[in-house]
Design a protein around this motif. Sequence first.
Motif, mmCIF file in Angstrom:
data_model
loop_
_atom_site.group_PDB
_atom_site.id
_atom_site.type_symbol
_atom_site.label_atom_id
_atom_site.label_comp_id
_atom_site.label_asym_id
_atom_site.label_seq_id
_atom_site.Cartn_x
_atom_site.Cartn_y
_atom_site.Cartn_z
ATOM 1 N N LYS A 176 20.947 78.971 58.464
ATOM 2 C CA LYS A 176 20.202 79.674 59.512
ATOM 3 C C LYS A 176 20.994 80.869 60.035
ATOM 4 O O LYS A 176 20.421 81.923 60.312
ATOM 5 C CB LYS A 176 19.843 78.707 60.641
ATOM 6 C CG LYS A 176 18.802 77.695 60.222
ATOM 7 C CD LYS A 176 18.582 76.622 61.261
ATOM 8 C CE LYS A 176 17.605 75.574 60.727
ATOM 9 N NZ LYS A 176 17.528 74.402 61.570
ATOM 10 N N ASN A 177 22.302 80.712 60.155
ATOM 11 C CA ASN A 177 23.163 81.813 60.579
ATOM 12 C C ASN A 177 23.073 82.972 59.579
ATOM 13 O O ASN A 177 22.957 84.137 59.969
ATOM 14 C CB ASN A 177 24.605 81.320 60.715
ATOM 15 C CG ASN A 177 25.506 82.353 61.324
ATOM 16 O OD1 ASN A 177 25.167 82.987 62.313
ATOM 17 N ND2 ASN A 177 26.662 82.524 60.729
ATOM 18 N N LYS A 178 23.098 82.655 58.289
ATOM 19 C CA LYS A 178 22.979 83.688 57.250
ATOM 20 C C LYS A 178 21.602 84.341 57.273
ATOM 21 O O LYS A 178 21.477 85.552 57.103
ATOM 22 C CB LYS A 178 23.256 83.086 55.869
ATOM 23 C CG LYS A 178 24.709 82.822 55.614
ATOM 24 C CD LYS A 178 24.939 82.239 54.225
ATOM 25 C CE LYS A 178 26.406 81.908 54.049
ATOM 26 N NZ LYS A 178 26.685 81.232 52.786
ATOM 27 N N GLU A 179 20.563 83.546 57.475
ATOM 28 C CA GLU A 179 19.207 84.098 57.553
ATOM 29 C C GLU A 179 19.093 85.080 58.712
ATOM 30 O O GLU A 179 18.552 86.173 58.569
ATOM 31 C CB GLU A 179 18.183 82.969 57.730
ATOM 32 C CG GLU A 179 16.766 83.462 57.848
ATOM 33 C CD GLU A 179 15.750 82.360 58.107
ATOM 34 O OE1 GLU A 179 14.573 82.696 58.369
ATOM 35 O OE2 GLU A 179 16.112 81.157 58.059
ATOM 36 N N LEU A 180 19.637 84.707 59.839
ATOM 37 C CA LEU A 180 19.622 85.566 61.022
ATOM 38 C C LEU A 180 20.338 86.888 60.741
ATOM 39 O O LEU A 180 19.815 87.967 61.021
ATOM 40 C CB LEU A 180 20.287 84.824 62.189
ATOM 41 C CG LEU A 180 20.276 85.476 63.544
ATOM 42 C CD1 LEU A 180 18.847 85.631 64.059
ATOM 43 C CD2 LEU A 180 21.094 84.645 64.526
ATOM 44 N N ALA A 181 21.511 86.795 60.150
ATOM 45 C CA ALA A 181 22.312 87.993 59.865
ATOM 46 C C ALA A 181 21.661 88.878 58.805
ATOM 47 O O ALA A 181 21.775 90.103 58.857
ATOM 48 C CB ALA A 181 23.713 87.590 59.423
ATOM 49 N N SER A 182 20.961 88.287 57.861
ATOM 50 C CA SER A 182 20.408 89.084 56.771
ATOM 51 C C SER A 182 19.060 89.723 57.100
ATOM 52 O O SER A 182 18.696 90.725 56.493
ATOM 53 C CB SER A 182 20.268 88.224 55.500
ATOM 54 O OG SER A 182 19.259 87.262 55.664
ATOM 55 N N LYS A 183 18.333 89.182 58.063
ATOM 56 C CA LYS A 183 16.981 89.693 58.333
ATOM 57 C C LYS A 183 16.824 90.479 59.633
ATOM 58 O O LYS A 183 15.867 91.222 59.786
ATOM 59 C CB LYS A 183 15.986 88.538 58.349
ATOM 60 C CG LYS A 183 15.765 87.903 57.005
ATOM 61 C CD LYS A 183 14.692 86.844 57.078
ATOM 62 C CE LYS A 183 14.461 86.206 55.735
ATOM 63 N NZ LYS A 183 13.479 85.114 55.824
ATOM 64 N N TYR A 184 17.726 90.274 60.597
ATOM 65 C CA TYR A 184 17.532 90.861 61.914
ATOM 66 C C TYR A 184 18.784 91.599 62.374
ATOM 67 O O TYR A 184 19.891 91.145 62.129
ATOM 68 C CB TYR A 184 17.174 89.778 62.943
ATOM 69 C CG TYR A 184 15.928 89.027 62.562
ATOM 70 C CD1 TYR A 184 14.677 89.544 62.875
ATOM 71 C CD2 TYR A 184 15.995 87.830 61.870
ATOM 72 C CE1 TYR A 184 13.526 88.872 62.504
ATOM 73 C CE2 TYR A 184 14.848 87.152 61.487
ATOM 74 C CZ TYR A 184 13.616 87.674 61.809
ATOM 75 O OH TYR A 184 12.482 87.019 61.438
ATOM 76 N N ARG A 185 18.571 92.708 63.062
ATOM 77 C CA ARG A 185 19.700 93.448 63.622
ATOM 78 C C ARG A 185 19.392 93.828 65.065
ATOM 79 O O ARG A 185 18.254 94.099 65.414
ATOM 80 C CB ARG A 185 20.046 94.664 62.774
ATOM 81 C CG ARG A 185 19.011 95.761 62.759
ATOM 82 C CD ARG A 185 19.329 96.780 61.723
ATOM 83 N NE ARG A 185 20.093 97.869 62.273
ATOM 84 C CZ ARG A 185 20.053 99.091 61.792
ATOM 85 N NH1 ARG A 185 19.298 99.384 60.773
ATOM 86 N NH2 ARG A 185 20.763 100.037 62.342
#
Length: 185
Positions: A174-183
């Motif tokens: 989930k941490n990786k998903e957050l970092a890869s999709k949202y800024r």
Amino acid sequence: MKKIKDYIYLEQVGYVSIYTSNIAKHARISINFKNQISLIIPLSYPKESAIDFLISKKSWVKRTILSLRGKKKLKFDLNEIEKRKFWDKTIKTVNSLSKKNNLLFKKVIFKTLKSRWGSCSFENIICLNNLLFYLPRHLQEYIILHELVHVKVKDHSKKFWYELEKVCSDAKRKNKELASKYRLQ
């Protein structure tokens, strides 16, 4: 205080602003939300060395710009009623997850932050970014649980991730998903 010193054109990347800083100890590169590239260097840093450093990081700059383009940039733009509804709903979620996992906090506050999704103070005050509003529910809960676990473990050590994984399955994914999709910026 940063002071603009020069510009340089880096092939396949574009213009890079060169700034001098009286507090910088090392050369560093930053890329803002408009994909503007800056090279920040200490006052006494030789310009030739700065350019060599920039050229050595060219592939990193290109990769970073490409990755930023693929992320969704968020801007908090709710009226007062929508904001209040979001806050009330989120506070209920925080309270529920807190009780369920026995992670007791002092209070919750909301701010629109530029560089983080949330924080937990040493006094166990949870600060959540208003931009959580735009995230899917599973990522909102991940961030809330992440901050609640900081009530117990104040750093990002192995122990922290172990405790987070106990209350939030697939936390690292989930941490990786957050970092890869949202800024944020």
